[in-house]
Design a protein around this motif. Structure first.
Motif, short mmCIF file in Angstrom:
data_model
loop_
_atom_site.label_atom_id
_atom_site.label_comp_id
_atom_site.label_asym_id
_atom_site.label_seq_id
_atom_site.Cartn_x
_atom_site.Cartn_y
_atom_site.Cartn_z
N ASN A 1 0.78 -1.15 -0.06
CA ASN A 1 0.02 0.05 -0.02
C ASN A 1 0.88 1.28 0.09
O ASN A 1 0.19 2.07 -0.07
N HIS A 2 2.34 1.16 0.17
CA HIS A 2 2.98 2.33 0.24
C HIS A 2 3.82 2.38 -1.32
O HIS A 2 4.91 3.06 -1.43
N ALA A 3 3.40 1.51 -2.17
CA ALA A 3 3.98 1.52 -3.44
C ALA A 3 3.41 2.64 -4.42
O ALA A 3 3.66 2.36 -5.69
N GLU A 4 2.89 3.45 -3.97
CA GLU A 4 2.43 4.72 -4.89
C GLU A 4 3.26 5.19 -5.92
O GLU A 4 3.06 5.37 -6.84
N ILE A 5 4.73 5.27 -5.38
CA ILE A 5 5.56 5.96 -5.99
C ILE A 5 5.90 5.37 -7.20
O ILE A 5 6.40 5.74 -8.40
N VAL A 6 5.67 3.89 -7.08
CA VAL A 6 6.29 2.86 -8.18
C VAL A 6 5.23 3.01 -9.11
O VAL A 6 5.50 3.08 -10.38
N PHE A 7 3.80 3.23 -8.76
CA PHE A 7 2.81 3.16 -9.88
C PHE A 7 2.64 4.72 -10.47
O PHE A 7 2.37 4.61 -11.54
N SER A 8 2.97 5.53 -9.68
CA SER A 8 3.06 7.12 -10.02
C SER A 8 4.19 6.97 -11.40
O SER A 8 4.01 7.57 -12.36
N ASN A 9 5.34 6.58 -11.24
CA ASN A 9 6.36 6.61 -12.21
C ASN A 9 5.92 5.65 -13.32
O ASN A 9 6.27 6.08 -14.50
N ALA A 10 5.29 4.58 -12.94
CA ALA A 10 4.90 3.74 -13.97
C ALA A 10 3.90 4.06 -15.04
O ALA A 10 3.97 4.11 -16.22
N ALA A 11 2.98 5.08 -14.30
CA ALA A 11 2.00 5.82 -15.07
C ALA A 11 2.61 6.89 -16.00
O ALA A 11 2.25 6.94 -17.21
N GLY A 12 3.88 7.45 -15.35
CA GLY A 12 4.40 8.43 -16.23
C GLY A 12 4.98 7.90 -17.51
O GLY A 12 5.08 8.26 -18.30
N ILE A 13 5.78 6.74 -17.18
CA ILE A 13 6.24 6.09 -18.34
C ILE A 13 5.10 5.64 -19.47
O ILE A 13 5.36 6.21 -20.66
#
Length: 466
Positions: free
Chosen positions: A79-91
């Motif tokens: 649940n603290h992986a929002e930074i991972v999904f944020s970067n993936a969304a950016g890619i």
């Protein structure tokens, strides 16, 4: 006091949870739906769009705890992986922009910048995976801001160049920038955090997902229209080529038919085209005309070969035009002799009259030619003309360079009439005379012996007014 607080906030908490769950469900459905569309049509923007929508949906779900409730309740650390999904969304957003707006074609500068942003997102994703979350959070903010600005710049640039689907992307990027701006204002305390500011990214990302879905559909429709226009243009070009080729073939066929008609009578040519062969025929009444130049052997000795051929070509070309005017068939030329015949298509007396008229016009041409050029000596060419009417056999002989020819006593007698004629005179047989005597002036010349026919009457014929 706690009981009163819970009573006042439980409805709000329940509504908030329902909104978050609905948001996550909608984004996942949009992502999966477009992923299946990608599998169906194999259009790459659909793949990048679906992955972007899923990642941005999970990113927001991580922020509000919905992902933990519905996606991975057994793994609270995720649940603290929002930074991972944020970067993936950016890619995936950068890859979507590159492919959807076709920047390599419409804006090479934007293409390079957005590729650079995609690489920065990839590097920042690796930083987050390695556990440097704070550093990753610091990097992603300027990169995200830059990517949003470039999305607007790129889509407006492409739209101004006539790419219509980009208009949806301009709106989508505008809404997303608005959502991020409101969220940052609330997060920094400029405006109260909660309500609109808290949900701004979710709301605008929903709108963005819808607008981008419309953009994809419009892009497909645009490509379909362009393809249809291309197909129509290609069909028009193909039809034009077919028309031109057909006209060319028709022209060549017409030339072939004209060439065939120069060799054969029309009915024989038609039979040859239809059946591949033409049967020989008996004609009861054909009028044969022969011409020959007087003292041709001595003329050959006095002039050059080039001048000789030029003179023959001039005379025979004139003869061709004259007999064509009267519907007479040219049979052949042999040396300085010219042979033609009329009456293949009809037994009427008109064909006999026309052959005699043609003979007189040929004679007149030669006389006028000699007079107009004041030709004498080696250049003078006088003609003898003989005509006879009777039955002939006609047919095609040979395989290569085949020829249409006629045979019979009528041909022999016509040749005899020519050899017995005088210079620039038209000599006709008694048989022909009996047919044309009421239409021309004729002078009886006596008899001439003809092989297998005994003596044949001869007449010099002239125009009726002479």
């Amino acid at each position: 006091m706690k009981a009163g607080y819970l009573e006042n906030h439980i409805p709000h908490i329940g509504l908030n949870a329902s909104w978050n769950a609905a948001y996550l469900g909608f984004m996942l459905l949009m992502g999966l739906y477009n992923f299946f569309l990608f599998l169906s049509i194999r259009n790459r923007p659909y793949l990048f769009y679906s992955l972007y929508v899923i990642c941005i949906g999970i990113f927001n779900a991580n922020l509000n705890g919905t992902a933990f409730l519905y996606l991975w309740p057994a793994h609270p650390n995720w649940n603290h992986a929002e930074i991972v999904f944020s970067n993936a969304a950016g890619i995936f957003s950068q890859l979507f922009i590159l492919s959807f707006l076709d920047l390599k074609k419409y804006c090479r500068t934007c293409n390079k910048i957005i590729w650079t942003l995609a690489v920065l997102y990839i590097c920042n994703l690796l930083i987050a995976i390695l556990g440097f979350d704070k550093l990753s959070f610091m990097v992603i903010q300027p990169v995200t801001f830059s990517s949003l600005v470039m999305a607007i710049v790129a889509s407006v640039t492409v739209l101004r160049k006539g790419y219509r689907p980009a208009r949806f992307y301009v709106l989508a990027s505008g809404f997303m920038i608005l959502g991020v701006f409101v969220f940052l204002l609330g997060n920094r305390g400029v405006i109260p955090y909660g309500g609109v500011s808290e949900k701004s990214i979710q709301v605008t990302s929903l709108v963005e997902a819808l607008l981008l879905s419309f953009a994809l559909a419009d892009r497909i429709n645009t490509y379909r229209r362009e393809k249809e226009q291309l197909v129509r243009a290609q069909n028009e070009i193909l039809e034009q080529k077919v028309t031109e080729r057909t006209e060319e073939l028709n022209k060549k066929r017409q030339e072939s038919e004209e060439l065939l008609l120069n060799i054969l009578p029309a009915d024989v040519a038609a039979e040859l085209k239809e059946n591949g062969v033409a049967q020989s025929r008996n004609y009861e009444s054909v009028t044969v005309l022969f011409t020959d130049f007087k003292d041709f052997t001595s003329i050959v000795e006095k002039i050059s070969p080039e001048l000789l051929v030029a003179n023959l070509n001039e005379c025979f070309s004139a003869f061709d035009k004259i007999i064509e005017k009267y519907g007479i068939e040219k049979i052949k030329t042999i040396g300085d002799a010219y042979m033609c015949a009329g009456g293949f298509g009809s037994n009427s007396d008109d064909s006999v009259l026309n052959v005699v008229r043609a003979g007189l016009e040929i004679r007149d041409f030669i006389v006028q030619r000699n007079n107009s050029r004041n030709i004498s000596g080696r250049n003078k060419m006088d003609v003898r003309i003989g005509i006879h009417t009777g039955p002939v056999i006609a047919g095609i002989v040979g395989i290569k360079k085949f020829a249409y020819d006629i045979w019979g006593d009528t041909v022999n007698i016509a040749s005899r009439m020519e050899s017995a004629s005088d210079a620039n005179k038209v000599n006709i047989s008694g048989t022909t005379y009996e047919i044309v005597k009421d239409h021309f002036t004729a002078v009886y010349r006596g008899k001439v012996p003809a092989k297998n026919k005994g003596d044949v009457d001869m007449y010099f014929v002239e125009w009726p007014d002479e």
